[in-house]
Every structure is written in C-alpha cells, then in structure tokens.
Design a protein around this motif. Sequence first.
Motif, PDB file in Angstrom:
ATOM      1  N   GLY A  91      42.111  43.789  51.075  1.00  0.00           N
ATOM      2  CA  GLY A  91      43.191  45.019  52.108  1.00  0.00           C
ATOM      3  C   GLY A  91      41.671  46.291  52.233  1.00  0.00           C
ATOM      4  N   PRO A  92      42.308  47.526  52.456  1.00  0.00           N
ATOM      5  CA  PRO A  92      41.337  48.378  52.035  1.00  0.00           C
ATOM      6  C   PRO A  92      40.328  48.332  50.823  1.00  0.00           C
ATOM      7  N   VAL A  93      39.564  49.014  50.724  1.00  0.00           N
ATOM      8  CA  VAL A  93      38.735  49.070  49.784  1.00  0.00           C
ATOM      9  C   VAL A  93      38.617  49.545  48.503  1.00  0.00           C
ATOM     10  N   GLN A  94      38.870  50.230  47.645  1.00  0.00           N
ATOM     11  CA  GLN A  94      39.206  51.278  47.218  1.00  0.00           C
ATOM     12  C   GLN A  94      38.057  51.454  45.459  1.00  0.00           C
ATOM     13  N   LYS A  95      37.329  52.388  46.197  1.00  0.00           N
ATOM     14  CA  LYS A  95      35.580  52.598  45.061  1.00  0.00           C
ATOM     15  C   LYS A  95      36.155  53.023  44.064  1.00  0.00           C
ATOM     16  N   GLU A  96      37.221  54.062  44.134  1.00  0.00           N
ATOM     17  CA  GLU A  96      37.179  54.222  42.300  1.00  0.00           C
ATOM     18  C   GLU A  96      38.932  53.588  42.494  1.00  0.00           C
ATOM     19  N   ASP A  97      38.558  52.586  41.867  1.00  0.00           N
ATOM     20  CA  ASP A  97      39.595  51.362  41.429  1.00  0.00           C
ATOM     21  C   ASP A  97      40.541  51.351  39.888  1.00  0.00           C
ATOM     22  N   ASP A  98      41.141  52.009  40.107  1.00  0.00           N
ATOM     23  CA  ASP A  98      41.994  52.356  38.766  1.00  0.00           C
ATOM     24  C   ASP A  98      42.425  51.505  38.250  1.00  0.00           C
ATOM     25  N   ASP A  99      43.504  50.528  39.259  1.00  0.00           N
ATOM     26  CA  ASP A  99      43.598  48.988  38.743  1.00  0.00           C
ATOM     27  C   ASP A  99      42.457  48.048  38.356  1.00  0.00           C
ATOM     28  N   ARG A 100      41.078  48.647  38.447  1.00  0.00           N
ATOM     29  CA  ARG A 100      40.817  47.255  37.653  1.00  0.00           C
ATOM     30  C   ARG A 100      40.118  47.711  36.656  1.00  0.00           C
ATOM     31  N   CYS A 101      40.202  49.307  36.892  1.00  0.00           N
ATOM     32  CA  CYS A 101      39.345  49.755  35.237  1.00  0.00           C
ATOM     33  C   CYS A 101      40.592  49.405  34.388  1.00  0.00           C
ATOM     34  N   THR A 102      41.690  49.353  34.497  1.00  0.00           N
ATOM     35  CA  THR A 102      42.897  49.261  33.811  1.00  0.00           C
ATOM     36  C   THR A 102      42.687  48.162  32.818  1.00  0.00           C
ATOM     37  N   PHE A 103      42.514  47.091  33.865  1.00  0.00           N
ATOM     38  CA  PHE A 103      42.790  45.482  33.424  1.00  0.00           C
ATOM     39  C   PHE A 103      41.711  45.297  32.829  1.00  0.00           C
ATOM     40  N   TYR A 104      40.117  45.772  33.011  1.00  0.00           N
ATOM     41  CA  TYR A 104      39.617  45.902  31.515  1.00  0.00           C
ATOM     42  C   TYR A 104      39.649  46.117  30.491  1.00  0.00           C
ATOM     43  N   GLN A 105      39.920  47.492  30.479  1.00  0.00           N
ATOM     44  CA  GLN A 105      40.394  48.331  29.446  1.00  0.00           C
ATOM     45  C   GLN A 105      41.262  47.276  28.728  1.00  0.00           C
ATOM     46  N   ASP A 106      42.361  46.678  28.906  1.00  0.00           N
ATOM     47  CA  ASP A 106      43.664  45.872  28.666  1.00  0.00           C
ATOM     48  C   ASP A 106      42.919  44.702  28.218  1.00  0.00           C
ATOM     49  N   THR A 107      41.935  44.062  28.873  1.00  0.00           N
ATOM     50  CA  THR A 107      41.356  43.024  28.569  1.00  0.00           C
ATOM     51  C   THR A 107      40.695  43.294  27.182  1.00  0.00           C
ATOM     52  N   LEU A 108      39.859  43.757  27.563  1.00  0.00           N
ATOM     53  CA  LEU A 108      38.475  44.170  25.911  1.00  0.00           C
ATOM     54  C   LEU A 108      39.392  43.813  25.309  1.00  0.00           C
ATOM     55  N   GLN A 109      40.719  44.950  25.279  1.00  0.00           N
ATOM     56  CA  GLN A 109      41.309  45.784  23.545  1.00  0.00           C
ATOM     57  C   GLN A 109      41.669  43.911  23.000  1.00  0.00           C
ATOM     58  N   GLU A 110      42.291  43.431  24.393  1.00  0.00           N
ATOM     59  CA  GLU A 110      43.217  41.864  24.255  1.00  0.00           C
ATOM     60  C   GLU A 110      42.233  41.291  23.140  1.00  0.00           C
ATOM     61  N   VAL A 111      40.605  40.984  23.818  1.00  0.00           N
ATOM     62  CA  VAL A 111      39.263  40.164  22.718  1.00  0.00           C
ATOM     63  C   VAL A 111      39.512  41.012  21.961  1.00  0.00           C
ATOM     64  N   GLY A 112      39.187  42.028  21.903  1.00  0.00           N
ATOM     65  CA  GLY A 112      39.076  43.091  20.568  1.00  0.00           C
ATOM     66  C   GLY A 112      40.308  42.407  19.143  1.00  0.00           C
TER      67      GLY A 112
END
Length: 478
Positions: free
Chosen positions: A386-407
């Motif tokens: 759909g409409p592209v969000q360049k300020e992609d907050d949801d993806r930022c949260t996803f990467y933060q949460d995922t890397l935390q789990e990898v840690g």
Amino acid sequence: MSALDVSAFPSDFAWGASTSAYQIEGGWNMDGKGPSTWDTFCHAKGKVFEDQTGDVACNSYQLWEEDLKCILQLGLTHYRLSISWARILPDGTTNHVNLKGVEYYNKVIDNLIASDVTPMVTLCHFDLPQALEDCGGWQSTDIADIFENYARFCFKTFGDRVKLWITVNEPYVYAKLGHEDGIFAPGIKEPGISAYLVGHNMLRAHAKSWHSYNSDFRHLQGGQVSIALNSDWAEPLDPGCPKDVAATERYLAFSLGWFACPVFGTGDYPESMKSRIEARSLELGYNQGPRLPRFSKDEPSPLGTADFFALNYYTSRKVKNLNGARELSFTGDEGAEGVTDPSWPISGIYWLAVVPDGLRKLLKYIKDTYTSLPIYITENGFSQSGPVQKEDDDRCTFYQDTLQEVGKAISQEGVNVKGYFAWSLLDNFEWAEGFRLRFGLFHVDFSTPELKRTFYRSGREYAAVISKHHSQTKSKLV
C-alpha cells in the motif's frame, strides 16, 4: 532502535543485508545472459501480481555502484548476494562461459572487499537456467552433477575472495511452491510427488558441492559452505491436545527437518516424515515406488555438509492436526495446518505475522535439536504494502524487537549466533507478489528510470545500531 542494548553481540558479529540476483539485477537478457526459470515464468503472464517481471527490477546490473553506496551508508560488515547462474553460464553448463557475467561479479566482489565488506554468495536463489529446466530441471537426476560443476566453477573463479558460500537458498520453498503449488517458477503442480524429488536433488547437489569444496578448495581458500534453510517457529494451537502437539512436531519435521535432518542430524530424512509418506502411499493405493527418494550409498552423504547453519526466518505459526485428505499431497502427508494467532500483527501480506520471539525460540530449538555450529540469520524482514511509509515506524519497532530477541538467544540461551542479515538491502521484485511488497532498508522509486534509492527510517536506525556496536567493540579494545 539505537536504544537497543548491543552488548550481547560478539565483537566479530556479522551485520548484514541480503539480496538475490533475479530480485534486483534486471538486465535479464543483457551481455549474453541466458534466460532463467523466473524469466520464463514471469513472461508467461498471469503468474505474478499485475504481470510484473524482474526484467529491470532495481537494475543493479547497471547501477551496482548505487547499491554499494547503500551498503556503505548502512556500515554493513557483510553483504549477501546471489549469482545468476544463467548470467555466467547461459545454458547452465561450463561448456559456454559468459565472460561479461563473470566480469560483473568480479567487480561486485572486488568492490565489496575494497570497502571492507565481506561477501556471502549464494549459488542458486530460485533462478535455475531455463536450458536446464528444459532438460528436467531439479527433477532430473543429472542436475546434482551439473550443479557441482557450476559450484566448482564459482569456487575456482571467485573463491580466492569469497569465504562464505551458500549452495541453495530455501530448498523447501523452491520444491513446494515451485513443484507442488505451482505458484513459483517453474510453475509445476504435481502434488505429493515432485516436491520430494526436487528437494532430494537439491540436497544431492548441495552435498556433492560441499564435498568438492572440502577436498579441493578448502585448504587453498579457507572458506566455509552451507545451505540456507527457511523455517517458521511452530507451537501447538492447543498445547493440551496431544494431536496438535504431534502435528506441531510433524510441521517442523516437514519444513526445517526435511533438509536439516539429512545435513545436521542423521544423514537421512526425519523418521516421522518417512513413515507418514509411506503410510499415506499405502492408504491411497500409490504403488509407483517410494515418493520420498532414498539417499544412495554410492554418493557422498549429506551428513555434516555444512560449516555453519544458515537460517531464513520470517514468521511463526500455531499448528493444529489435519485429518482426512483423500488425495496425494504434501499437506496431506504432513497432516498439519499452521494458523496465525489473532494477537500477532500482520506485516504487508496475510501470511507474514510479526513474531520476534519466535526467532529466539527457533534458534534455541536448532541448537538443542541439530547443531552447536555457528548460526547466521541469513534473512529476516518486515514488508510494507500500500502507500509507502518512508518513516516506517512499524518496521523500526520490528527490527528493535527482533534484534533484542537475537541478543537474548546469544546471552540467555547460549546460541552461537554469528550474524544477522536483514531482508532486504533494497525494495525489490518479491517473486509472485511483484513490487507490491517492500522489504527494503532503502526505498526504490520504481516509477522513474533512475530507480533512486532513499533511506527508510528503519535503514537509518539499523545503521545506528551497527555504528553503536562498532563503537562499543572499539572501546573494549582500548
């Protein structure tokens, strides 16, 4: 995301991003490249969203320098790319080498090395040369030897600089979606039969190539070779229901275990998989020989043919028992259905539920079930549609949460995770979904010939995490 605690990650952790040739390169018929199965599949019409193709994609074949700028802006230590088999060997064999294709990959690899970025190279990321498909493709017994010759050519040509190799990407996906469901190239629908044969030949090809590298190249080049396996994490829909518990074990056996068990486990397919397929053949009166092929004693064993575990993880499933399929099919053999938990957010497309802690659980499961070898997470990502969000907050949260789990997997579960590769460096051609799904750390403007690359916020934040880790590592050394 820069608030992420990076202290759990080892000092030599590989911070990467991944791409694949067909999804970014374009130049589908330029400079002597032969057609691949994905060229044929897309050109057939009606197979891909809005009949889109990878003919141009991100035009990385001509705009590689722009990709390199993106890699450097991120501060990546590693970059995973794939070689288009048909670009360097147009008919799939070493009888005819396309020097222009070889030149392109030499340039890419040399530029990466000069920029202090370690290449991880995949030999086959879904795009088989069409000339080989015309001779039976991955269903042909001969394909394993042909692939081994291709792998040897690549080891000889690029192996002085490439030290991390993946033979085959996601054999499960290529076998099932390409030969059972028919929704990926080459678009074959032969339920319950072809997928097992294709998976088997991919394992044979991988094993032969690993043994070739081990005997003839390793002592000279000092590299490592593996196979990239994709898997969901799976838990029973009803943990109190024995049938759901058993179905969950089958779900993992028929996806991850199908390839992990021969390579990292017993040298053979999971027992539950073998017995289920045999029982279902009997039940349905199928008597044309075993549907799940057997490994020959006359060929190199797949057991131990990986120097690290390469894992592609995207999502998780709750699994319930499935009864009563009256026709031959992979799903009927598996006897399990994976569903999404309604509480899980969905990213871009219906199947992609966001479950970061599933990755930690899967990493622990791999360590406990299969191997203590180093694990590289070779793909993991979050899509927009759909409409592209360049300020992609949801993806930022996803990467933060995922890397935390990898840690946590590293520090709490003791998993030897050596690297993380985000999917993907760029928005690209996402197979049957065309360009409507965007996974990139960089936005690509497909509406203009320049195909301009622009940072997403998630890309900037990923770069900040990498920079923070480098700073911490340096301060420890001082």
